[in-house]
Design a protein around this motif. Sequence first.
Motif, PDB file in Angstrom:
ATOM      1  N   ASP A 117       0.973  -1.238   0.107  1.00 39.51           N
ATOM      2  CA  ASP A 117       0.009  -0.007  -0.045  1.00 39.51           C
ATOM      3  C   ASP A 117       0.931   1.074  -0.092  1.00 39.51           C
ATOM      4  OD1 ASP A 117      -1.777   2.137   0.312  1.00 39.51           O
ATOM      5  OD2 ASP A 117      -2.587   1.260   2.190  1.00 39.51           O
ATOM      6  N   THR A 118       0.759   1.965  -1.138  1.00 38.47           N
ATOM      7  CA  THR A 118       1.601   3.238  -1.273  1.00 38.47           C
ATOM      8  C   THR A 118       0.921   4.615  -1.252  1.00 38.47           C
ATOM      9  OG1 THR A 118       1.705   3.165  -3.857  1.00 38.47           O
ATOM     10  CG2 THR A 118       3.248   1.890  -2.638  1.00 38.47           C
ATOM     11  N   ASP A 119      -0.025   4.501  -0.730  1.00 46.15           N
ATOM     12  CA  ASP A 119      -1.357   5.565  -0.989  1.00 46.15           C
ATOM     13  C   ASP A 119      -0.990   6.582  -0.117  1.00 46.15           C
ATOM     14  OD1 ASP A 119      -3.663   6.282  -2.767  1.00 46.15           O
ATOM     15  OD2 ASP A 119      -4.592   6.539  -0.907  1.00 46.15           O
ATOM     16  N   ALA A 120      -0.157   6.361   1.116  1.00 51.73           N
ATOM     17  CA  ALA A 120       0.128   7.367   2.030  1.00 51.73           C
ATOM     18  C   ALA A 120       1.036   8.510   1.364  1.00 51.73           C
ATOM     19  CB  ALA A 120       0.627   6.712   3.308  1.00 51.73           C
ATOM     20  N   LEU A 121       1.977   7.862   0.582  1.00 49.77           N
ATOM     21  CA  LEU A 121       3.128   8.572   0.139  1.00 49.77           C
ATOM     22  C   LEU A 121       2.496   9.248  -1.116  1.00 49.77           C
ATOM     23  CD1 LEU A 121       6.003   9.609  -0.034  1.00 49.77           C
ATOM     24  CD2 LEU A 121       6.503   7.562  -1.435  1.00 49.77           C
ATOM     25  N   ILE A 122       1.575   8.856  -1.915  1.00 47.80           N
ATOM     26  CA  ILE A 122       0.967   9.235  -3.015  1.00 47.80           C
ATOM     27  C   ILE A 122       0.066  10.492  -2.682  1.00 47.80           C
ATOM     28  CG2 ILE A 122      -0.654   8.950  -5.040  1.00 47.80           C
ATOM     29  CD1 ILE A 122       0.542   6.100  -5.019  1.00 47.80           C
ATOM     30  N   GLU A 123      -0.566  10.278  -1.640  1.00 41.29           N
ATOM     31  CA  GLU A 123      -1.594  11.393  -1.109  1.00 41.29           C
ATOM     32  C   GLU A 123      -0.910  12.555  -0.548  1.00 41.29           C
ATOM     33  OE1 GLU A 123      -4.792  13.348  -0.153  1.00 41.29           O
ATOM     34  OE2 GLU A 123      -4.685  11.469  -1.200  1.00 41.29           O
ATOM     35  N   SER A 124       0.306  12.368  -0.090  1.00 38.98           N
ATOM     36  CA  SER A 124       1.157  13.380   0.337  1.00 38.98           C
ATOM     37  C   SER A 124       1.757  14.112  -1.059  1.00 38.98           C
ATOM     38  CB  SER A 124       2.438  12.914   1.252  1.00 38.98           C
ATOM     39  OG  SER A 124       3.275  13.977   1.415  1.00 38.98           O
ATOM     40  N   GLU A 125       2.077  13.637  -1.902  1.00 34.65           N
ATOM     41  CA  GLU A 125       2.868  14.205  -2.998  1.00 34.65           C
ATOM     42  C   GLU A 125       1.854  14.870  -3.747  1.00 34.65           C
ATOM     43  OE1 GLU A 125       6.143  14.531  -3.641  1.00 34.65           O
ATOM     44  OE2 GLU A 125       6.331  13.267  -1.813  1.00 34.65           O
ATOM     45  N   LEU A 126       0.683  14.323  -3.882  1.00 36.90           N
ATOM     46  CA  LEU A 126      -0.348  14.923  -4.763  1.00 36.90           C
ATOM     47  C   LEU A 126      -1.246  15.834  -3.879  1.00 36.90           C
ATOM     48  CD1 LEU A 126      -1.821  11.745  -6.713  1.00 36.90           C
ATOM     49  CD2 LEU A 126       0.106  13.438  -7.510  1.00 36.90           C
ATOM     50  N   ALA A 127      -0.753  16.389  -2.928  1.00 40.14           N
ATOM     51  CA  ALA A 127      -1.530  17.183  -2.032  1.00 40.14           C
ATOM     52  C   ALA A 127      -1.981  18.762  -2.383  1.00 40.14           C
ATOM     53  CB  ALA A 127      -0.960  17.274  -0.457  1.00 40.14           C
ATOM     54  N   HIS A 128      -0.965  19.112  -3.310  1.00 39.09           N
ATOM     55  CA  HIS A 128      -1.163  20.381  -4.034  1.00 39.09           C
ATOM     56  C   HIS A 128      -1.857  20.340  -5.364  1.00 39.09           C
ATOM     57  CE1 HIS A 128       1.308  22.076  -0.847  1.00 39.09           C
ATOM     58  NE2 HIS A 128       2.356  21.077  -0.927  1.00 39.09           N
ATOM     59  N   MET A 129      -2.099  19.427  -5.732  1.00 39.72           N
ATOM     60  CA  MET A 129      -2.684  19.076  -7.171  1.00 39.72           C
ATOM     61  C   MET A 129      -4.112  19.419  -7.032  1.00 39.72           C
ATOM     62  SD  MET A 129      -2.474  16.072  -9.589  1.00 39.72           S
ATOM     63  CE  MET A 129      -3.198  15.856 -11.273  1.00 39.72           C
ATOM     64  N   SER A 130      -4.834  20.156  -7.785  1.00 42.86           N
ATOM     65  CA  SER A 130      -6.295  20.272  -7.545  1.00 42.86           C
ATOM     66  C   SER A 130      -7.269  19.131  -7.851  1.00 42.86           C
ATOM     67  CB  SER A 130      -7.106  21.485  -8.370  1.00 42.86           C
ATOM     68  OG  SER A 130      -6.673  21.117  -9.606  1.00 42.86           O
ATOM     69  N   GLU A 131      -8.572  19.208  -7.277  1.00 48.56           N
ATOM     70  CA  GLU A 131      -9.207  18.100  -7.532  1.00 48.56           C
ATOM     71  C   GLU A 131      -9.548  17.938  -8.749  1.00 48.56           C
ATOM     72  OE1 GLU A 131     -10.046  15.542  -5.474  1.00 48.56           O
ATOM     73  OE2 GLU A 131      -8.741  16.742  -4.036  1.00 48.56           O
ATOM     74  N   GLU A 132      -9.889  19.053  -9.537  1.00 50.32           N
ATOM     75  CA  GLU A 132     -10.386  19.324 -11.004  1.00 50.32           C
ATOM     76  C   GLU A 132      -9.314  18.530 -12.018  1.00 50.32           C
ATOM     77  OE1 GLU A 132     -12.504  22.192  -8.434  1.00 50.32           O
ATOM     78  OE2 GLU A 132     -10.376  21.666  -8.858  1.00 50.32           O
TER      79      GLU A 132
END
Length: 333
Positions: A258-273
């Motif tokens: 499960d790599t999602d914690a790191l992915i979530e952190s790295e994509l935090a500044h990417m807009s939902e759109e």
Amino acid sequence: MHIVFLNSMEKRQDERLIPAKVWIGEERGVWRMGWSEFDAAGQERESIWYEGGSWSEMLHIFRHGLAMKLSDGFRPLIEGVFHEKEAGHRTNAAQKLICYSELHGNEELYNELAVWRRKKASGERKAPYFIASNRVLRLISTFVPQTVEELLQLPGVGDSKVQEYGQELLQFTSGMKREHTFPLDWVYRQLDDEAFMSWFYKQKENKYKQDLDQYKIRRSILEGISAGVSLEQLEEQHATSRRELVELLEQLEQEGYDTDALIESELAHMSEEEKAAVWKAYEELGDTLLKPVLQHVYGTDIPADQSLDQLYEKLRMIRIRYRRQASARLDVG
């Protein structure tokens, strides 16, 4: 301690034999692995290569450490380590030609060929190894083929390579003096068996070193995910590019981690759109190729505050999530 593996080794040096042994032991769930070597006075010197609870880590260290000793001239008394009997006695024409070329290369001709390859790659917008590998250039510089038939006798040179670049390569060797002729059967008689075996094990040493480094990075990423470490921190710790780290994340995800914690952190500044637009592009275009997705989402208007590499990094991370969800749907179905 219970010894589960032991092999005796020896190395001939200055008219004497240096005895040694490599061993693996286990006690109460802890693995220990090491090397014992005897000096001229018969005194045993022991080095512990590993002590811990991970069989996988120990195996990586064992392979690399033993390959180093074998490339340094030690040989097992009981054959079977790395299939060295097969490697030593089987007629391995390609390996022996490559070995000879690396031990007896013509540096001047090799450098001329390397300059040609660099210019060719630049003109055709290809990576240099697509033109010719370093080993192919070494083989050409050592054996100096002067006809298409001779060129085709070199490992790594096939019909398509000859059709594309054969005549240009032969321009470098045409008319050159050479000590030996084709066919190259003489190499198998002239190449010293011990020199070949040391070279052979050196190749394994390099491979196992890469495997060990890769293993350590993988383990560090998994530990970093648990500890909330960023890709930037991992990049600094291992002197590894972000792209290589993201590719490792993809591999770990495929293996069930499960790599999602790191992915979530790295994509935090990417807009939902922006995330939604990338996801939709994967649904419409598939997830095999990234370039069509990039063009579909961003067109030719690359954001001024981001590089092309940064955009591809985000696409890879979202693709990890996309593939995970697609796999989950298949499992349910």
